[in-house]
Design an enzyme around this catalytic site. Structure first.
Site, short mmCIF file in Angstrom:
data_model
loop_
_atom_site.label_atom_id
_atom_site.label_comp_id
_atom_site.label_asym_id
_atom_site.label_seq_id
_atom_site.Cartn_x
_atom_site.Cartn_y
_atom_site.Cartn_z
N GLU A 1 43.68 43.96 55.05
CA GLU A 1 44.25 42.59 55.08
C GLU A 1 45.15 42.41 56.30
OE1 GLU A 1 44.42 40.14 52.17
OE2 GLU A 1 43.89 41.43 50.48
N ASP B 1 49.33 43.85 45.10
CA ASP B 1 47.99 43.56 44.56
C ASP B 1 47.10 44.81 44.62
OD1 ASP B 1 49.14 41.09 44.55
OD2 ASP B 1 47.95 40.29 46.20
N SER C 1 40.96 38.56 47.15
CA SER C 1 40.82 39.28 48.43
C SER C 1 41.21 40.75 48.27
CB SER C 1 41.61 38.60 49.54
OG SER C 1 42.94 38.44 49.15
N HIS D 1 56.92 37.51 45.76
CA HIS D 1 57.52 37.50 47.09
C HIS D 1 58.70 38.45 47.18
CE1 HIS D 1 54.88 34.50 48.85
NE2 HIS D 1 54.92 33.88 47.67
N GLY E 1 44.49 32.56 43.43
CA GLY E 1 45.81 33.10 43.09
C GLY E 1 45.73 34.36 42.25
N LEU E 2 44.53 34.92 42.10
CA LEU E 2 44.36 36.09 41.24
C LEU E 2 43.86 37.29 42.05
CD1 LEU E 2 42.84 34.16 38.21
CD2 LEU E 2 45.18 34.99 38.44
N ASP F 1 57.60 42.00 47.04
CA ASP F 1 56.99 43.31 47.36
C ASP F 1 57.19 43.69 48.82
OD1 ASP F 1 55.08 41.43 48.22
OD2 ASP F 1 53.36 42.54 47.44
C1 GLA Z 1 50.18 37.75 47.58
C2 GLA Z 1 50.36 39.04 48.37
C3 GLA Z 1 51.26 40.01 47.61
C4 GLA Z 1 52.55 39.36 47.17
C5 GLA Z 1 52.26 38.02 46.48
C6 GLA Z 1 53.53 37.27 46.16
O1 GLA Z 1 49.46 37.99 46.42
O2 GLA Z 1 49.12 39.65 48.61
O3 GLA Z 1 51.52 41.16 48.43
O4 GLA Z 1 53.45 39.21 48.23
O5 GLA Z 1 51.45 37.18 47.27
O6 GLA Z 1 54.27 37.99 45.24
#
Ligand code: GLA
Length: 383
Positions: free
Chosen positions: A158, A170, A126, A34, A122-123, A36
Protein backbone atom coordinates in the site's frame (compact mmCIF):
# COMPACT_ATOMS: atom_id res chain seq x y z
CA UNK A 1 -16.25 -16.43 1.43
CA UNK A 2 -16.36 -17.11 -2.31
CA UNK A 3 -16.86 -20.82 -2.72
CA UNK A 4 -13.43 -22.33 -3.27
CA UNK A 5 -14.65 -25.02 -5.65
CA UNK A 6 -16.16 -22.24 -7.75
CA UNK A 7 -12.97 -20.18 -7.58
CA UNK A 8 -10.85 -23.14 -8.70
CA UNK A 9 -13.32 -23.82 -11.56
CA UNK A 10 -13.19 -20.15 -12.61
CA UNK A 11 -9.41 -20.32 -12.55
CA UNK A 12 -9.46 -23.35 -14.85
CA UNK A 13 -11.89 -21.61 -17.21
CA UNK A 14 -9.59 -18.55 -17.41
CA UNK A 15 -6.15 -20.12 -17.41
CA UNK A 16 -6.63 -23.87 -17.73
CA UNK A 17 -5.27 -26.38 -15.19
CA UNK A 18 -5.30 -26.45 -11.43
CA UNK A 19 -4.51 -23.84 -8.78
CA UNK A 20 -3.98 -23.48 -5.05
CA UNK A 21 -6.53 -21.38 -3.24
CA UNK A 22 -6.29 -18.92 -0.34
CA UNK A 23 -8.54 -16.51 1.48
CA UNK A 24 -8.02 -13.29 3.45
CA UNK A 25 -10.81 -11.55 5.39
CA UNK A 26 -11.79 -7.88 5.43
CA UNK A 27 -12.09 -6.15 8.79
CA UNK A 28 -14.25 -3.87 10.86
CA UNK A 29 -12.57 -1.75 13.51
CA UNK A 30 -14.38 -1.82 16.85
CA UNK A 31 -12.56 1.20 18.26
CA UNK A 32 -9.30 3.11 17.78
CA UNK A 33 -9.42 4.93 14.44
CA UNK A 34 -6.65 7.11 13.08
CA UNK A 35 -4.37 6.14 15.94
CA UNK A 36 -2.46 3.25 14.35
CA UNK A 37 0.00 5.53 12.53
CA UNK A 38 0.47 7.50 15.78
CA UNK A 39 1.59 4.49 17.82
CA UNK A 40 -1.78 3.69 19.37
CA UNK A 41 -3.58 0.52 20.33
CA UNK A 42 -6.45 -0.65 18.11
CA UNK A 43 -9.31 -3.15 18.50
CA UNK A 44 -10.30 -4.45 15.07
CA UNK A 45 -11.93 -7.77 14.15
CA UNK A 46 -11.94 -9.70 10.89
CA UNK A 47 -15.23 -10.21 9.06
CA UNK A 48 -16.64 -13.21 7.24
CA UNK A 49 -16.23 -11.50 3.85
CA UNK A 50 -12.92 -11.07 2.11
CA UNK A 51 -10.76 -11.88 -0.88
CA UNK A 52 -10.25 -15.31 -2.42
CA UNK A 53 -7.06 -15.87 -4.37
CA UNK A 54 -6.22 -18.77 -6.72
CA UNK A 55 -2.59 -19.08 -7.85
CA UNK A 56 -0.44 -21.31 -10.01
CA UNK A 57 3.22 -20.47 -10.53
CA UNK A 58 4.65 -20.20 -14.05
CA UNK A 59 8.28 -20.57 -15.03
CA UNK A 60 8.33 -18.13 -17.96
CA UNK A 61 8.53 -14.86 -15.99
CA UNK A 62 5.02 -13.85 -16.99
CA UNK A 63 2.31 -12.68 -14.56
CA UNK A 64 -1.26 -13.12 -15.75
CA UNK A 65 -3.85 -11.78 -13.36
CA UNK A 66 -7.61 -11.66 -13.51
CA UNK A 67 -10.29 -10.51 -11.13
CA UNK A 68 -13.78 -11.90 -10.76
CA UNK A 69 -14.84 -8.25 -10.51
CA UNK A 70 -13.18 -7.22 -13.82
CA UNK A 71 -13.43 -9.14 -17.15
CA UNK A 72 -9.98 -8.06 -18.45
CA UNK A 73 -6.88 -10.18 -17.87
CA UNK A 74 -3.68 -8.36 -17.03
CA UNK A 75 -0.44 -9.69 -18.52
CA UNK A 76 3.02 -8.42 -17.66
CA UNK A 77 6.60 -9.40 -17.09
CA UNK A 78 7.13 -10.36 -13.43
CA UNK A 79 10.28 -8.23 -13.23
CA UNK A 80 8.83 -5.20 -14.98
CA UNK A 81 9.18 -1.93 -13.08
CA UNK A 82 6.72 -0.10 -15.31
CA UNK A 83 3.90 1.10 -13.06
CA UNK A 84 0.31 0.39 -13.98
CA UNK A 85 -2.01 3.41 -14.04
CA UNK A 86 -2.99 4.82 -10.61
CA UNK A 87 -6.10 3.11 -9.28
CA UNK A 88 -5.56 -0.08 -11.33
CA UNK A 89 -6.13 -3.13 -9.11
CA UNK A 90 -3.26 -4.91 -10.88
CA UNK A 91 -0.91 -2.68 -8.86
CA UNK A 92 -1.66 -4.92 -5.89
CA UNK A 93 -0.42 -7.93 -7.87
CA UNK A 94 2.75 -6.27 -9.19
CA UNK A 95 3.27 -4.70 -5.74
CA UNK A 96 3.01 -8.10 -4.00
CA UNK A 97 5.54 -9.58 -6.43
CA UNK A 98 7.86 -6.58 -5.88
CA UNK A 99 7.79 -6.61 -2.04
CA UNK A 100 8.51 -10.33 -2.05
CA UNK A 101 11.44 -9.76 -4.44
CA UNK A 102 12.82 -7.23 -1.94
CA UNK A 103 13.11 -9.94 0.71
CA UNK A 104 14.66 -12.35 -1.79
CA UNK A 105 11.54 -14.29 -2.80
CA UNK A 106 11.48 -14.59 -6.58
CA UNK A 107 7.95 -15.31 -7.76
CA UNK A 108 9.16 -16.00 -11.30
CA UNK A 109 5.77 -15.96 -12.95
CA UNK A 110 2.21 -16.78 -11.94
CA UNK A 111 -1.39 -17.03 -13.02
CA UNK A 112 -3.56 -15.32 -10.43
CA UNK A 113 -7.32 -15.06 -10.03
CA UNK A 114 -8.78 -12.90 -7.28
CA UNK A 115 -12.38 -12.55 -6.22
CA UNK A 116 -13.70 -10.28 -3.47
CA UNK A 117 -17.07 -10.34 -1.73
CA UNK A 118 -16.75 -7.53 0.84
CA UNK A 119 -20.10 -5.69 0.89
CA UNK A 120 -19.50 -1.98 0.53
CA UNK A 121 -16.55 0.21 1.48
CA UNK A 122 -14.62 0.99 4.64
CA UNK A 123 -14.04 -2.69 5.43
CA UNK A 124 -10.46 -2.92 4.18
CA UNK A 125 -10.94 -4.57 0.84
CA UNK A 126 -7.52 -3.23 -0.18
CA UNK A 127 -5.68 -4.70 2.82
CA UNK A 128 -7.59 -7.96 2.31
CA UNK A 129 -6.40 -8.08 -1.31
CA UNK A 130 -2.81 -7.15 -0.44
CA UNK A 131 -2.53 -9.67 2.41
CA UNK A 132 -4.25 -12.35 0.32
CA UNK A 133 -1.82 -11.89 -2.58
CA UNK A 134 1.37 -11.69 -0.51
CA UNK A 135 0.22 -14.71 1.48
CA UNK A 136 -0.71 -16.79 -1.58
CA UNK A 137 2.48 -15.99 -3.51
CA UNK A 138 4.75 -16.58 -0.51
CA UNK A 139 3.11 -19.94 0.21
CA UNK A 140 3.22 -21.07 -3.44
CA UNK A 141 6.92 -20.21 -3.74
CA UNK A 142 7.68 -22.22 -0.58
CA UNK A 143 8.53 -19.19 1.56
CA UNK A 144 5.83 -19.08 4.23
CA UNK A 145 5.89 -15.85 6.23
CA UNK A 146 5.29 -15.26 9.92
CA UNK A 147 1.95 -13.41 10.34
CA UNK A 148 3.54 -10.11 11.38
CA UNK A 149 5.97 -10.17 8.49
CA UNK A 150 3.05 -10.89 6.17
CA UNK A 151 1.22 -7.84 7.60
CA UNK A 152 4.26 -5.57 7.21
CA UNK A 153 4.87 -6.66 3.61
CA UNK A 154 1.21 -6.13 2.70
CA UNK A 155 1.40 -2.64 4.27
CA UNK A 156 4.47 -2.00 2.10
CA UNK A 157 2.40 -2.81 -0.98
CA UNK A 158 0.00 0.00 0.00
CA UNK A 159 2.78 2.46 0.89
CA UNK A 160 4.94 1.96 -2.18
CA UNK A 161 2.56 0.76 -4.89
CA UNK A 162 -0.84 2.23 -4.01
CA UNK A 163 0.24 5.53 -2.42
CA UNK A 164 -1.57 5.32 0.92
CA UNK A 165 0.65 5.85 3.96
CA UNK A 166 -1.62 3.64 6.08
CA UNK A 167 -0.90 2.27 9.53
CA UNK A 168 -0.64 -1.44 10.26
CA UNK A 169 -4.04 -2.08 11.83
CA UNK A 170 -5.84 -3.63 8.86
CA UNK A 171 -3.03 -5.90 7.70
CA UNK A 172 -2.32 -6.98 11.30
CA UNK A 173 -5.85 -8.12 12.05
CA UNK A 174 -6.15 -9.87 8.68
CA UNK A 175 -2.89 -11.74 9.30
CA UNK A 176 -3.21 -12.41 13.05
CA UNK A 177 -6.85 -12.73 14.05
CA UNK A 178 -8.31 -15.80 15.69
CA UNK A 179 -11.71 -17.28 15.00
CA UNK A 180 -14.45 -15.86 17.23
CA UNK A 181 -12.18 -13.06 18.42
CA UNK A 182 -11.33 -9.41 17.91
CA UNK A 183 -7.67 -8.38 18.14
CA UNK A 184 -6.01 -6.06 20.64
CA UNK A 185 -3.01 -4.78 18.72
CA UNK A 186 -0.35 -2.37 19.91
CA UNK A 187 0.97 -0.51 16.87
CA UNK A 188 4.18 0.50 18.68
CA UNK A 189 5.69 -2.83 19.67
CA UNK A 190 3.28 -5.05 17.71
CA UNK A 191 2.27 -7.00 20.81
CA UNK A 192 -1.21 -8.43 20.48
CA UNK A 193 -3.82 -10.65 22.06
CA UNK A 194 -7.10 -12.17 21.02
CA UNK A 195 -10.25 -10.72 22.58
CA UNK A 196 -12.94 -13.39 22.65
CA UNK A 197 -16.39 -12.21 21.64
CA UNK A 198 -18.44 -14.84 23.40
CA UNK A 199 -22.18 -15.43 23.57
CA UNK A 200 -22.49 -12.69 26.20
CA UNK A 201 -21.14 -10.05 23.78
CA UNK A 202 -23.64 -7.98 21.80
CA UNK A 203 -23.94 -8.45 18.04
CA UNK A 204 -21.44 -6.43 16.05
CA UNK A 205 -23.74 -4.84 13.50
CA UNK A 206 -22.10 -3.32 10.40
CA UNK A 207 -24.10 -1.01 8.14
CA UNK A 208 -22.75 0.51 4.96
CA UNK A 209 -23.47 4.06 3.83
CA UNK A 210 -23.41 2.96 0.15
CA UNK A 211 -21.75 6.31 -0.49
CA UNK A 212 -18.96 6.38 -3.02
CA UNK A 213 -15.76 7.38 -1.26
CA UNK A 214 -13.81 10.23 -2.83
CA UNK A 215 -10.34 11.64 -2.10
CA UNK A 216 -9.75 8.98 0.52
CA UNK A 217 -6.05 8.59 -0.23
CA UNK A 218 -5.19 12.28 -0.38
CA UNK A 219 -7.23 13.27 2.69
CA UNK A 220 -5.83 10.29 4.61
CA UNK A 221 -2.26 11.35 3.85
CA UNK A 222 -3.17 14.93 4.78
CA UNK A 223 -4.46 13.82 8.20
CA UNK A 224 -1.26 11.85 8.74
CA UNK A 225 0.76 15.01 8.01
CA UNK A 226 -1.39 17.04 10.43
CA UNK A 227 -0.73 14.56 13.23
CA UNK A 228 2.99 14.77 12.46
CA UNK A 229 2.99 18.53 12.84
CA UNK A 230 0.88 18.23 16.03
CA UNK A 231 3.43 15.84 17.55
CA UNK A 232 6.22 18.25 16.69
CA UNK A 233 4.47 21.18 18.41
CA UNK A 234 3.76 19.02 21.47
CA UNK A 235 7.35 17.80 21.66
CA UNK A 236 6.51 14.10 21.47
CA UNK A 237 7.61 11.58 18.82
CA UNK A 238 4.87 11.05 16.23
CA UNK A 239 4.88 7.35 17.09
CA UNK A 240 3.87 8.19 20.67
CA UNK A 241 1.12 10.75 20.10
CA UNK A 242 -1.71 8.25 20.68
CA UNK A 243 -0.14 7.19 24.00
CA UNK A 244 0.12 10.68 25.46
CA UNK A 245 -1.63 10.80 28.85
CA UNK A 246 -4.66 13.10 28.86
CA UNK A 247 -3.14 15.26 31.64
CA UNK A 248 0.08 15.83 29.66
CA UNK A 249 -2.01 16.70 26.62
CA UNK A 250 -3.98 19.31 28.60
CA UNK A 251 -0.77 20.91 29.81
CA UNK A 252 0.69 21.20 26.34
CA UNK A 253 -2.30 21.65 24.03
CA UNK A 254 -1.83 25.44 23.88
CA UNK A 255 1.53 24.90 22.14
CA UNK A 256 -0.42 24.15 18.95
CA UNK A 257 -1.38 27.40 17.19
CA UNK A 258 -3.29 25.96 14.26
CA UNK A 259 -6.88 25.22 15.39
CA UNK A 260 -7.37 22.33 12.96
CA UNK A 261 -4.08 20.68 13.95
CA UNK A 262 -5.06 21.06 17.62
CA UNK A 263 -8.35 19.23 16.97
CA UNK A 264 -6.57 16.43 15.06
CA UNK A 265 -4.25 15.93 18.04
CA UNK A 266 -7.14 16.03 20.51
CA UNK A 267 -8.81 13.22 18.59
CA UNK A 268 -5.69 11.07 18.57
CA UNK A 269 -4.95 11.53 22.28
CA UNK A 270 -8.54 11.03 23.45
CA UNK A 271 -9.07 8.06 21.09
CA UNK A 272 -5.97 6.42 22.56
CA UNK A 273 -7.56 6.83 26.00
CA UNK A 274 -10.94 5.49 24.80
CA UNK A 275 -9.34 2.33 23.40
CA UNK A 276 -7.67 1.61 26.74
CA UNK A 277 -10.97 2.12 28.55
CA UNK A 278 -12.89 0.06 26.00
CA UNK A 279 -10.47 -2.88 26.30
CA UNK A 280 -10.89 -2.81 30.10
CA UNK A 281 -14.69 -2.53 29.81
CA UNK A 282 -14.85 -5.48 27.38
CA UNK A 283 -12.80 -7.55 29.84
CA UNK A 284 -15.36 -6.63 32.55
CA UNK A 285 -18.29 -7.41 30.24
CA UNK A 286 -19.41 -3.80 30.66
CA UNK A 287 -20.91 -3.35 27.18
CA UNK A 288 -22.96 -0.25 28.10
CA UNK A 289 -19.66 1.52 28.86
CA UNK A 290 -18.14 0.27 25.61
CA UNK A 291 -21.18 1.76 23.86
CA UNK A 292 -20.64 5.15 25.52
CA UNK A 293 -17.02 5.06 24.30
CA UNK A 294 -18.21 4.14 20.77
CA UNK A 295 -20.48 7.21 20.71
CA UNK A 296 -17.70 9.46 22.00
CA UNK A 297 -15.30 8.05 19.39
CA UNK A 298 -17.74 8.87 16.62
CA UNK A 299 -18.18 12.44 17.86
CA UNK A 300 -14.41 12.89 18.00
CA UNK A 301 -13.87 11.54 14.46
CA UNK A 302 -16.68 13.80 13.27
CA UNK A 303 -15.87 17.03 15.12
CA UNK A 304 -12.11 16.88 15.70
CA UNK A 305 -10.67 14.61 13.03
CA UNK A 306 -13.15 15.69 10.33
CA UNK A 307 -13.39 12.34 8.58
CA UNK A 308 -17.11 11.66 8.92
CA UNK A 309 -19.91 12.71 6.55
CA UNK A 310 -23.66 13.21 6.87
CA UNK A 311 -24.37 9.60 5.81
CA UNK A 312 -22.11 8.17 8.54
CA UNK A 313 -23.45 10.63 11.12
CA UNK A 314 -27.02 9.68 10.25
CA UNK A 315 -26.38 5.93 10.43
CA UNK A 316 -24.51 6.24 13.72
CA UNK A 317 -27.24 8.45 15.23
CA UNK A 318 -30.05 6.16 14.04
CA UNK A 319 -28.35 3.12 15.56
CA UNK A 320 -27.43 4.87 18.81
CA UNK A 321 -31.03 6.07 19.25
CA UNK A 322 -32.26 2.48 19.50
CA UNK A 323 -32.87 1.12 23.01
CA UNK A 324 -31.25 -2.17 22.01
CA UNK A 325 -28.03 -0.47 20.88
CA UNK A 326 -25.21 0.28 23.34
CA UNK A 327 -23.42 2.63 20.97
CA UNK A 328 -22.36 3.20 17.36
CA UNK A 329 -19.52 4.79 15.45
CA UNK A 330 -18.03 5.13 12.02
CA UNK A 331 -15.34 2.52 11.50
CA UNK A 332 -12.11 2.80 9.52
CA UNK A 333 -10.71 5.73 7.57
CA UNK A 334 -14.07 7.48 7.10
CA UNK A 335 -15.19 9.74 4.23
CA UNK A 336 -18.03 7.26 3.69
CA UNK A 337 -17.72 3.56 4.43
CA UNK A 338 -19.42 1.76 7.29
CA UNK A 339 -20.77 2.19 10.80
CA UNK A 340 -20.29 -0.39 13.55
CA UNK A 341 -22.90 -0.72 16.31
CA UNK A 342 -23.18 -2.89 19.42
CA UNK A 343 -26.70 -4.29 19.45
CA UNK A 344 -28.41 -6.81 21.71
CA UNK A 345 -28.39 -10.03 19.75
CA UNK A 346 -32.08 -10.84 19.76
CA UNK A 347 -33.00 -7.41 18.41
CA UNK A 348 -30.28 -6.99 15.81
CA UNK A 349 -32.30 -7.77 12.65
CA UNK A 350 -35.13 -5.55 13.85
CA UNK A 351 -32.78 -2.65 14.65
CA UNK A 352 -30.85 -3.03 11.38
CA UNK A 353 -33.99 -3.08 9.25
CA UNK A 354 -35.48 -0.06 11.04
CA UNK A 355 -32.23 1.90 10.64
CA UNK A 356 -31.91 0.86 6.99
CA UNK A 357 -35.48 1.94 6.31
CA UNK A 358 -35.04 5.35 7.95
CA UNK A 359 -31.73 5.88 6.14
CA UNK A 360 -33.33 5.00 2.81
CA UNK A 361 -36.01 7.61 3.52
CA UNK A 362 -33.30 10.25 3.89
CA UNK A 363 -30.68 9.25 1.32
CA UNK A 364 -32.73 7.24 -1.20
CA UNK A 365 -30.60 4.09 -0.97
CA UNK A 366 -31.08 1.04 1.21
CA UNK A 367 -27.89 0.32 3.11
CA UNK A 368 -26.59 -3.25 3.27
CA UNK A 369 -25.96 -4.62 6.74
CA UNK A 370 -24.58 -7.75 8.34
CA UNK A 371 -23.59 -9.08 11.74
CA UNK A 372 -19.80 -9.44 11.80
CA UNK A 373 -18.35 -12.87 12.51
CA UNK A 374 -14.68 -13.57 12.95
CA UNK A 375 -13.61 -16.67 11.01
CA UNK A 376 -9.96 -15.98 11.79
CA UNK A 377 -6.97 -14.84 9.74
CA UNK A 378 -5.79 -15.32 6.15
CA UNK A 379 -5.41 -18.99 5.31
CA UNK A 380 -5.01 -21.68 2.70
CA UNK A 381 -8.35 -23.10 1.57
CA UNK A 382 -7.38 -26.08 -0.58
CA UNK A 383 -6.70 -28.49 2.23
C1 GLA B 1 -7.47 2.86 7.14
C2 GLA B 1 -5.99 2.54 7.26
C3 GLA B 1 -5.66 2.07 8.68
C4 GLA B 1 -6.19 3.03 9.73
C5 GLA B 1 -7.66 3.37 9.45
C6 GLA B 1 -8.17 4.43 10.38
O1 GLA B 1 -8.24 1.70 7.27
O2 GLA B 1 -5.62 1.53 6.35
O3 GLA B 1 -4.24 1.91 8.81
O4 GLA B 1 -5.40 4.19 9.82
O5 GLA B 1 -7.86 3.81 8.12
O6 GLA B 1 -8.17 3.96 11.67
Amino acid sequence: MTHMVQLAADFTARFGGASRTFWAPGRVNLIGDHVDYCGGVVLPMPIQFGTSVAVRLRSDGCIRAASGNDPATLERDARSNAALPAGHWGRFVSGAVAVLAEIGVDVGGADVLVCGDIPGSGLSSSASLAVGLVYALSECTGHPLAPLQLAVLAQRVEHRHIGVQCGLMDQAVIALAQSGCALWFDCTDHSHRAIALGADAPAILVINTERERKLVHSTYNERLAETQSAAQCLGVPHGELARMPIAAWRDRASRIDDAAVMRRARHVVTEGDRVARAAAAIADGDWPLVGVLFNASHASLRDDFDVSCSELDTLAALCAASQACHGARMSGAGFGGSVVALVERRFVAQVAEAVAHAYQGEFGVKPRWFVAQSLGAARRTDG
